[in-house]
Design a protein around this motif. Structure first.
Motif, PDB file in Angstrom:
ATOM      1  N   SER A 128      17.885 -53.442  33.218  1.00  0.00           N
ATOM      2  CA  SER A 128      18.963 -53.720  34.067  1.00  0.00           C
ATOM      3  C   SER A 128      19.651 -52.312  34.571  1.00  0.00           C
ATOM      4  N   GLU A 129      19.161 -51.213  34.082  1.00  0.00           N
ATOM      5  CA  GLU A 129      19.630 -49.774  34.145  1.00  0.00           C
ATOM      6  C   GLU A 129      19.280 -49.284  35.630  1.00  0.00           C
ATOM      7  N   GLU A 130      18.147 -50.240  36.011  1.00  0.00           N
ATOM      8  CA  GLU A 130      17.164 -49.570  37.087  1.00  0.00           C
ATOM      9  C   GLU A 130      17.833 -49.827  38.582  1.00  0.00           C
ATOM     10  N   ALA A 131      18.875 -50.895  38.484  1.00  0.00           N
ATOM     11  CA  ALA A 131      19.565 -51.080  39.939  1.00  0.00           C
ATOM     12  C   ALA A 131      20.918 -51.664  39.567  1.00  0.00           C
ATOM     13  N   GLU A 132      21.667 -51.754  40.527  1.00  0.00           N
ATOM     14  CA  GLU A 132      23.070 -52.381  40.633  1.00  0.00           C
ATOM     15  C   GLU A 132      23.158 -53.451  41.776  1.00  0.00           C
ATOM     16  N   THR A 133      23.945 -54.403  41.519  1.00  0.00           N
ATOM     17  CA  THR A 133      23.958 -55.222  42.593  1.00  0.00           C
ATOM     18  C   THR A 133      25.365 -55.585  42.768  1.00  0.00           C
ATOM     19  N   LEU A 134      25.769 -55.728  44.154  1.00  0.00           N
ATOM     20  CA  LEU A 134      26.877 -56.128  44.716  1.00  0.00           C
ATOM     21  C   LEU A 134      26.765 -57.510  45.521  1.00  0.00           C
ATOM     22  N   GLU A 135      27.507 -58.511  45.173  1.00  0.00           N
ATOM     23  CA  GLU A 135      27.794 -59.932  45.518  1.00  0.00           C
ATOM     24  C   GLU A 135      29.124 -59.967  46.433  1.00  0.00           C
ATOM     25  N   ILE A 136      29.320 -60.071  47.524  1.00  0.00           N
ATOM     26  CA  ILE A 136      30.249 -60.445  48.381  1.00  0.00           C
ATOM     27  C   ILE A 136      30.332 -61.901  48.713  1.00  0.00           C
ATOM     28  N   THR A 137      31.273 -62.537  48.313  1.00  0.00           N
ATOM     29  CA  THR A 137      31.658 -64.101  48.767  1.00  0.00           C
ATOM     30  C   THR A 137      32.541 -64.205  49.924  1.00  0.00           C
ATOM     31  N   LEU A 138      32.371 -64.872  50.814  1.00  0.00           N
ATOM     32  CA  LEU A 138      32.933 -64.947  52.153  1.00  0.00           C
ATOM     33  C   LEU A 138      33.004 -66.659  52.200  1.00  0.00           C
ATOM     34  N   LYS A 139      34.145 -66.895  52.871  1.00  0.00           N
ATOM     35  CA  LYS A 139      34.406 -68.431  52.795  1.00  0.00           C
ATOM     36  C   LYS A 139      34.917 -68.856  54.167  1.00  0.00           C
ATOM     37  N   ASP A 140      34.530 -70.094  54.736  1.00  0.00           N
ATOM     38  CA  ASP A 140      34.954 -70.769  55.909  1.00  0.00           C
ATOM     39  C   ASP A 140      35.841 -71.658  55.265  1.00  0.00           C
ATOM     40  N   GLU A 141      37.229 -71.699  55.745  1.00  0.00           N
ATOM     41  CA  GLU A 141      38.427 -72.526  55.010  1.00  0.00           C
ATOM     42  C   GLU A 141      38.106 -74.018  55.603  1.00  0.00           C
TER      43      GLU A 141
END
Length: 735
Positions: A129-142
């Motif tokens: 897990s130390e090899e990389a880092e991940t960003l998850e951005i959540t978008l929504k259409d209401e």
């Protein structure tokens, strides 16, 4: 930290090895693309000018009333269409009322160590897990309930960022996905050349470069495979960029089916770059609670030209895309009987070739097409994966055992995605091929495509191949695919899902490959699609090497292997010496040249060694001995392009070990020239403080001398000639 979030200005700063990628949440929750390029320590916004349109393009929402704010001029991360942005969208959905307008806004995000697997799809990976880092951005259409999760991973040891998108229906009604690209990036200018890898069968991955112009410029495949016509790779090159200098942005889709890569230059000179599944003839029905995962995109930034970009792709793909027991092993030298015998062989003729090949130093024998069913030509038996007793009366088990006793490993050819009209399988299951009810079923190479969108078809193929691989002494599989898709339809999908067939096929194919490669981890799988028609990262995830092209002519292979190296490492390229006159272009080239070119990849032979003269056999024996000495450098070292065959009458490339102590340099001359001047070849990537001994001449040169002044190219006589230097670190303590 590789990924940081700054709440005060709502900025995400992603830092790979020497690369920064910056995103901001702006007015009303939209995601603005800020920067992708050379790593920077910090980022301030006070010098940025707001994006303003003219009076005819200054859209604004009535409730927000932000003067001059328009999505049509905002650089975005995952844009929609019609909601004041009139450029190419990254996605498009259709609601039950028929409308196609959506409005994704920021909902939340999370940052975590490591990298998730993609459901049902190949992707790069981490071992820790130390090899990389991940960003998850959540978008929504209401309004619709559509949620999109944008995933970004940055690797600590590579200048790489990967992206993918997951579309989720959290509403109460059905949604139809019309377009779902994996990534979209907006650049603030259009001062780029677009590089692509284009071609056709037997001349794959030709370098094509063109300047960006206003409007759309794209490459795509609608053939059901990534295709020899276009590879799922593009690069944006600054105008001053070349092999060793300037900024380059490389983008590669980890997918083996229909794709689109598009660059749109708008009226203000900005460039929108997008890549993903081709929206042509595609849709996907999302029931409430269902999701759709897009393939991964690998994005590489280089500040030192194409060469650095290529080596970044090579390192990542060797270590964090290719998998299995052969990932870190030297690949065997093989001989394939196809161009030696085609369909006309017997058990004894095969063993005779194997015996002679063993004397020459070959390590693996591969039995190609014609061993199964009633297969004596290409009109019959695909799908009937049982042995042809007319040719092999003692069966595959006995033949494979005999080959092993000769001293060679045994490999076998399959074409598991196809079915012949004249086959037991087709007679039993005529609806198992891709087809549209009431439409004529077209043939390509006298065959049709099995419907891998159907689980029962995939199960049957897994069972048939598993039986062959478990009951015989098989160490290698050549997995071929010799026609593209037509009449793309499935007998088991309803009308609302027919346009899902091509992608469901890929998901089925990936499932079959995953199960077989997991079940038989000691088998070396090589993919093939009429040669290099499916040379892409998706296939390399399951099969760590690919037959680079059906064209084995040495001079043609200079272009093909040079172009392929733009993205894919040499360890993934199958490269063979074939007979002359060459069977594709009928050219006669020296055996030495054929060998030197083929040593630029995974080395092998595709000819009848029995018919060779004693002199030719001695050359082959020396070639094999030489390759065994250098293959660890070729397969695991760094690759440098020195002279492009696309632009010159000659070509050159080199390999250097990671510790820079061992070097292989190859030079090729196409046509002879009279009264030529002295020519120097400048090497790259050496340690300037290290001394190197040239094995062939026993001369010693400094690394700086070889790079800045060069080495003399010897005078070569005749057409289609070559010369190879091997260098090793000179230990000054040894006299």
């Amino acid at each position: 930290m590789p990924i940081s979030y700054y709440e005060e200005n709502k900025i995400f700063h992603l830092k790979a090895k020497d690369t920064s990628y910056i995103i901001q949440i702006v007015e009303s929750g939209y995601l603005q693309h800020i920067y992708w390029g050379k790593k920077i320590r910090d980022f301030k916004l006070d010098y940025l000018q707001p994006f303003k349109g003219d009076q005819f393009n200054g859209f604004m929402f009535t409730k927000d009333k932000v003067e001059g704010f328009s999505l049509d001029i905002l650089p975005q991360e995952y844009p929609s269409f019609g909601n004041t942005d009139l450029r190419s969208p990254a996605y498009q959905i259709q609601l039950e009322d028929g409308s196609t307008v959506s409005d994704l806004k920021y909902l939340s995000h999370k940052i975590f160590s490591g990298k998730k697997k993609l459901k049902g799809l190949p992707s790069t990976y981490v071992e820790r897990s130390e090899e990389a880092e991940t960003l998850e951005i959540t978008l929504k259409d209401e309004l619709s309930g559509l949620v999109v999760v944008l995933s970004y991973t940055v690797y600590e040891d590579y200048d790489v960022i990967t992206r993918s998108s997951n579309l989720i229906n959290l509403g109460s009604k059905d949604l139809k996905v019309l377009r779902a690209l994996s990534a979209s990036m907006d650049f603030s200018d259009d001062d780029f050349d677009l590089l692509q890898l284009s071609g056709a069968w037997s001349r794959e991955r030709t370098l094509v470069k063109r300047a960006l112009v206003s409007g759309n410029q794209s490459i795509e495949s609608r053939r059901g495979a990534s295709s020899p016509q276009q590879n799922p790779f593009i690069a944006l090159m600054r105008k001053n960029a070349d092999e060793d200098n300037g900024e380059v942005y490389g983008i590669n889709l980890v997918y083996s089916g229909n794709f689109l890569a598009n660059v749109e230059v708008c009226q203000y000179g900005t460039s929108r770059v997008q890549i993903g599944i081709n929206p042509f003839d595609f849709s996907w029905l999302l029931k409430p609670g269902e999701d759709f995962q897009t393939p991964e995109v690998v994005m590489v930034y280089s500040d030192c030209g194409l060469g650095k970009m290529s080596r970044t792709f090579h390192d990542l793909y060797r270590k964090r895309l290719c998998r299995g027991s052969y990932r870190d092993k030297e690949r065997p030298i093989l001989i394939n009987n196809w161009e030696a015998t085609y369909f006309d062989f017997t058990e004894e003729s095969i063993k005779n070739i194997a015996r002679e090949a063993k004397k020459l130093g070959v390590e693996l024998f591969v039995l190609d097409d014609g061993w199964f069913g009633n297969r004596n030509d290409d009109t019959t038996s695909l799908g009937d994966w049982y042995v042809n007793k007319g040719k092999l009366p003692n069966g595959l088990e006995k033949l494979s055992k005999d080959i092993n006793e000769i001293g060679l490993k045994f490999g076998l050819w399959f074409e598991p995605e196809m079915i012949s009209e004249d086959s037991d399988l087709y007679r039993a299951h005529p609806d198992w091929c891709l087809h549209v009810k009431g439409r004529e079923r077209s043939l390509g190479r006298n065959q049709m495509v099995l419907d891998y969108s159907r689980s029962e078809v995939c199960d049957a193929i897994i069972e048939m191949l598993s039986e062959n691989l478990s009951s015989n002494h098989i160490s290698y599989v050549k997995w071929d695919m010799n026609r593209f898709m037509s009449e793309v339809g499935s007998a088991t999908l309803d009308a609302n899902r027919q346009r899902e067939t091509a992608h469901r096929y890929m998901l089925g194919l990936y499932r079959v490959m995953e199960e077989l490669t997991t079940k038989f981890p000691e088998v070396l799988f090589e993919s093939c699609a009429s040669g290099g028609g499916r040379f892409d990262p998706g296939m390399l995830y399951y099969m760590p090497q690919t037959w680079t092209s059906d064209d084995s002519d040495a001079i043609e292979r200079l272009n093909i292997q040079y172009g392929t190296s733009m993205v894919y490492p040499s360890i993934t390229m199958g490269a063979h010496v074939s007979a002359v006159p060459n069977h594709q272009v009928h050219r006669i080239t020296p055996l030495t040249t054929r060998g030197d070119v083929a040593m630029g990849g995974n080395f092998g032979y595709e000819l009848d060694v029995i018919k060779m003269s004693d002199e030719e056999k001695e050359i082959v024996k020396r070639q094999i001995q030489d390759y065994k000495k250098i293959r660890h450098i070729v397969q695991f070292g760094d690759f440098y392009r020195l002279i492009s065959p696309f632009e010159n009458n000659d070509a050159a490339w080199m390999f250097i070990s990671k510790n820079k102590e061992e070097v292989v340099v190859s030079y090729f001359k196409k046509l002879a020239e009279p009264n030529i001047k002295l020519k120097m070849l400048k090497l790259k990537g050496l340690d300037p403080q290290m001394d190197y001994r040239v094995i062939e001449t026993d001369k010693i040169y400094g690394g700086d001398e070889l790079m800045y002044a060069g080495i003399v190219i010897p005078e070569l006589k005749g057409d289609f000639t070559s010369y190879v230097w091997t260098l090793k670190k000179h230990d000054k303590s040894i006299l």
